[in-house]
Design an enzyme around this catalytic site. Structure first.
Site, PDB file in Angstrom:
ATOM      1  N   HIS A 167       0.887  -1.186   0.018  1.00  0.00           N
ATOM      2  CA  HIS A 167      -0.125  -0.041   0.029  1.00  0.00           C
ATOM      3  C   HIS A 167       0.695   1.013  -0.040  1.00  0.00           C
ATOM      4  O   HIS A 167       0.504   2.132  -0.596  1.00  0.00           O
ATOM      5  CB  HIS A 167      -0.760  -0.027   1.340  1.00  0.00           C
ATOM      6  N   GLU A 168       1.969   1.257   0.858  1.00  0.00           N
ATOM      7  CA  GLU A 168       2.661   2.346   1.087  1.00  0.00           C
ATOM      8  C   GLU A 168       3.617   2.392  -0.172  1.00  0.00           C
ATOM      9  O   GLU A 168       3.911   3.628  -0.816  1.00  0.00           O
ATOM     10  CB  GLU A 168       3.786   2.513   2.277  1.00  0.00           C
ATOM     11  N   HIS A 171       1.770   4.320  -2.865  1.00  0.00           N
ATOM     12  CA  HIS A 171       1.737   5.626  -2.598  1.00  0.00           C
ATOM     13  C   HIS A 171       2.756   6.355  -3.471  1.00  0.00           C
ATOM     14  O   HIS A 171       2.827   7.388  -4.147  1.00  0.00           O
ATOM     15  CB  HIS A 171       1.411   6.325  -1.231  1.00  0.00           C
TER      16      HIS A 171
END
Length: 194
Positions: A167-168, A171
């Site tokens: 998820h990071e 980003h």
């Protein structure tokens, strides 16, 4: 965070070489989190010098901001308005976490192996009103640089921590979890508990 507190597995730290947020030697400042459709969230971030003073400060700020944000298990630089490939993760105490490396920050991270793909529900501080079902690898090998020392590390993880890392990393590539859902049928209003 929710769930009972867990003590990180000592063996899990071998991938981080004993690094902790205290290694940064600077206090973190809580920064405001930006929300979609902020432009920084949809742009690929730049690589950073992990030893640069501004990178070390950013790393400390990400940890500080993550720690004051209830339920937050990860935070990337674009979420605080900075287009840099830096993020913090800490799944300690989360009920879904099995492998736990404690609080850590990685710079210029890249996935080198991803296997055992499974769907799971995700939310995001930068998309506060929605959650979605996203298929992610449940076993992951990531390489990145530690802020401060610049040491390159290899982290092997699985399950919920693997999901948080992906998820990071997304980003930092200019992607939100909404870019990974199968369609509108896999997006939900976030439940608010009073």
């Amino acid at each position: 965070m929710t769930g009972e507190e867990r003590v990180p597995d000592v063996e899990a730290y071998t991938g981080l070489g004993g690094w902790t947020p205290d290694s940064l030697l600077v206090p973190g400042v809580v920064r405001p989190v930006v929300s979609a459709p902020h432009a920084v969230l949809s742009r690929a971030s730049d690589e950073v010098d992990p030893t640069a003073a501004e990178t070390v400060q950013l790393a400390a700020d990400l940890v500080a901001t993550m720690r004051v944000s209830p339920g937050c298990v990860g935070l990337a630089a674009p979420q605080v308005g900075v287009g840099a490939r830096v993020f913090a993760v800490d799944v300690t105490g989360h009920p879904k976490a099995v492998t736990v490396h404690g609080t850590f920050v990685l710079c210029n991270a890249r996935v080198v192996e991803a296997t055992r793909w499974k769907p799971g529900r995700e939310g995001c501080m930068s998309v506060p009103d929605l959650t979605g079902d996203v298929k992610r690898a449940s076993r992951l090998v990531v390489e990145g640089d530690l802020p401060g020392s610049g040491e390159q590390v290899r982290l092997v993880t699985d399950g919920f921590e693997a999901r948080a890392l992906q998820h990071e990393i997304d980003h930092c590539a200019g992607l939100l979890f909404l870019d990974r859902v199968a369609g509108a049928h896999a997006i939900y209003q976030r439940k608010v508990y009073l």
